[in-house]
Structures are given as structure tokens and as C-alpha cells.
Scaffold this motif. Structure first.
Motif, PDB file in Angstrom:
ATOM      1  N   GLU A 135      24.965   2.024  29.660  1.00 24.15           N
ATOM      2  CA  GLU A 135      25.125   0.784  30.430  1.00 24.15           C
ATOM      3  C   GLU A 135      24.517   0.919  31.824  1.00 24.15           C
ATOM      4  N   LYS A 136      24.660   2.091  32.434  1.00 21.03           N
ATOM      5  CA  LYS A 136      24.126   2.338  33.779  1.00 21.03           C
ATOM      6  C   LYS A 136      22.646   2.734  33.761  1.00 21.03           C
ATOM      7  N   GLY A 137      22.055   2.857  32.565  1.00 19.10           N
ATOM      8  CA  GLY A 137      20.643   3.228  32.465  1.00 19.10           C
ATOM      9  C   GLY A 137      20.376   4.695  32.754  1.00 19.10           C
ATOM     10  N   ILE A 138      21.407   5.531  32.643  1.00 13.08           N
ATOM     11  CA  ILE A 138      21.251   6.961  32.926  1.00 13.08           C
ATOM     12  C   ILE A 138      20.733   7.698  31.700  1.00 13.08           C
ATOM     13  N   ILE A 139      21.166   7.256  30.510  1.00 12.29           N
ATOM     14  CA  ILE A 139      20.620   7.818  29.273  1.00 12.29           C
ATOM     15  C   ILE A 139      20.076   6.674  28.420  1.00 12.29           C
ATOM     16  N   ASN A 140      19.153   7.015  27.517  1.00 15.48           N
ATOM     17  CA  ASN A 140      18.584   6.012  26.628  1.00 15.48           C
ATOM     18  C   ASN A 140      19.360   5.972  25.318  1.00 15.48           C
ATOM     19  N   GLU A 141      18.910   5.172  24.383  1.00 16.42           N
ATOM     20  CA  GLU A 141      19.608   5.019  23.109  1.00 16.42           C
ATOM     21  C   GLU A 141      19.686   6.322  22.311  1.00 16.42           C
ATOM     22  N   GLN A 142      18.717   7.229  22.534  1.00 14.53           N
ATOM     23  CA  GLN A 142      18.720   8.522  21.858  1.00 14.53           C
ATOM     24  C   GLN A 142      19.602   9.545  22.577  1.00 14.53           C
ATOM     25  N   GLY A 143      20.190   9.149  23.698  1.00 12.16           N
ATOM     26  CA  GLY A 143      21.071  10.038  24.443  1.00 12.16           C
ATOM     27  C   GLY A 143      20.351  10.947  25.419  1.00 12.16           C
ATOM     28  N   ARG A 144      19.072  10.676  25.676  1.00 16.90           N
ATOM     29  CA  ARG A 144      18.305  11.500  26.616  1.00 16.90           C
ATOM     30  C   ARG A 144      18.363  10.912  27.997  1.00 16.90           C
ATOM     31  N   VAL A 145      18.392  11.781  28.996  1.00 18.81           N
ATOM     32  CA  VAL A 145      18.449  11.345  30.391  1.00 18.81           C
ATOM     33  C   VAL A 145      17.175  10.607  30.745  1.00 18.81           C
ATOM     34  N   GLU A 146      17.340   9.450  31.365  1.00 21.33           N
ATOM     35  CA  GLU A 146      16.214   8.666  31.869  1.00 21.33           C
ATOM     36  C   GLU A 146      15.867   9.194  33.263  1.00 21.33           C
ATOM     37  N   ILE A 147      14.700   9.766  33.390  1.00 24.55           N
ATOM     38  CA  ILE A 147      14.269  10.329  34.659  1.00 24.55           C
ATOM     39  C   ILE A 147      13.713   9.207  35.536  1.00 24.55           C
TER      40      ILE A 147
END
Length: 149
Positions: A135-147
Motif C-alpha cells: 500500500e505504501k509502495g515500499i514493495i511490489n506485488e512480487q514482494g521485492r523492495v521498490e528502490i
């Protein structure tokens, strides 16, 4: 805590965390609370080989603290609880990760001290979860951290 508590952890191969756990067969699992969401980019999105995670956490106001327990390292403040884990048996190869089945040796609940295995410690509500991180955009749908750029 009855019966004996068992926890499984997944360790990404080639990381400092994997190396440290493999050497000692033990570690501290810190169950994060929603207030730690921004630290996930530091803790899960970078390597200790390239980043001083302690310094980066300090920059976002999340300075590590002394747990006050001799066999616990410094920890993040305000975690729901801290589990001292000891590996049971061999790690399980799961491709990019290894899974370790661990016994819970003790639990630290901040401000309450250590809750030895065998007592009924009640953790605080409100742990951090993947739904909130997505929800906060910290991880994507695959569970990886969004840099962030």
C-alpha cells in the motif's frame, strides 16, 4: 510458551545475514511494527556489503538501541518483539533462499525484559505486513523492495 515454539526463516543466499546465520546457527528475529515501514528499504533493499545499515537507519530517525540483554545485539527500537532463534537441523535449499527451522530460545518484549521459553508472553498487536508495505509502495506485488531514484 507451550509447546516449544518453532519458527521458520528464509535467508537469501549470498547475503551477510545468510553468512552470519550459517556460521552461528542462531540469530535475533525482530518482528517489525508499522513504524518501521521506511526502514524496510534499508534493511531488505540493500546489502551490508555496500551499505552501513546502522548509519542509514539513523538518518531516518531509527537509531539502533542496546537491548540490555548480554546475548542480544543492538536492535531496532519499538519492535513488536525480538526472538532469539537457534537452528534445528540442516538448512533446506529452496533455490535462491535457504530455509532454517528454528527453536525459539527466548523472547524479548521491549520494556518487559526477556520472556524465557516456557512462559506465556503476549506480544503487542500491530506487526508490519506485506499488505501495508505494498500500500505504501515500499514493495511490489512480487514482494521485492521498490528502490527509489
Amino acid at each position: 510458551m507451550r509447546p516449544d515454539r518453532v519458527w521458520s526463516i528464509s535467508l537469501y543466499k549470498g547475503t551477510v545475514s545468510h553468512e552470519n546465520f550459517s556460521k552461528t546457527g542462531s540469530g535475533i528475529l525482530q518482528l517489525l511494527a508499522p513504524c518501521h515501514a521506511e526502514a524496510v528499504r534499508i534493511l531488505g533493499g540493500s546489502s551490508s556489503r555496500d551499505t552501513d545499515k546502522r548509519v542509514e537507519c539513523e538518518k531516518i530517525g531509527m537509531s539502533w538501541i542496546n537491548s540490555g540483554i548480554s546475548d542480544f545485539p543492538e536492535v531496532l527500537p519499538d519492535c513488536v518483539y525480538y526472538l532469539k532463534l537457534k537452528q534445528l537441523g540442516e538448512m533446506i535449499d529452496c533455490g535462491s533462499h535457504d530455509v532454517a527451522i528454528c527453536g525459539v530460545e527466548s523472547m524479548l518484549v521491549q520494556d518487559d525484559g526477556v520472556v524465557p521459553v516456557g512462559n506465556e508472553g503476549k506480544p503487542r498487536d500491530g506487526h508490519l505486513n506485506t499488505g501495508l508495505l505494498r500500500e505504501k509502495g515500499i514493495i511490489n506485488e512480487q514482494g521485492r523492495v521498490e528502490i527509489l531514484d
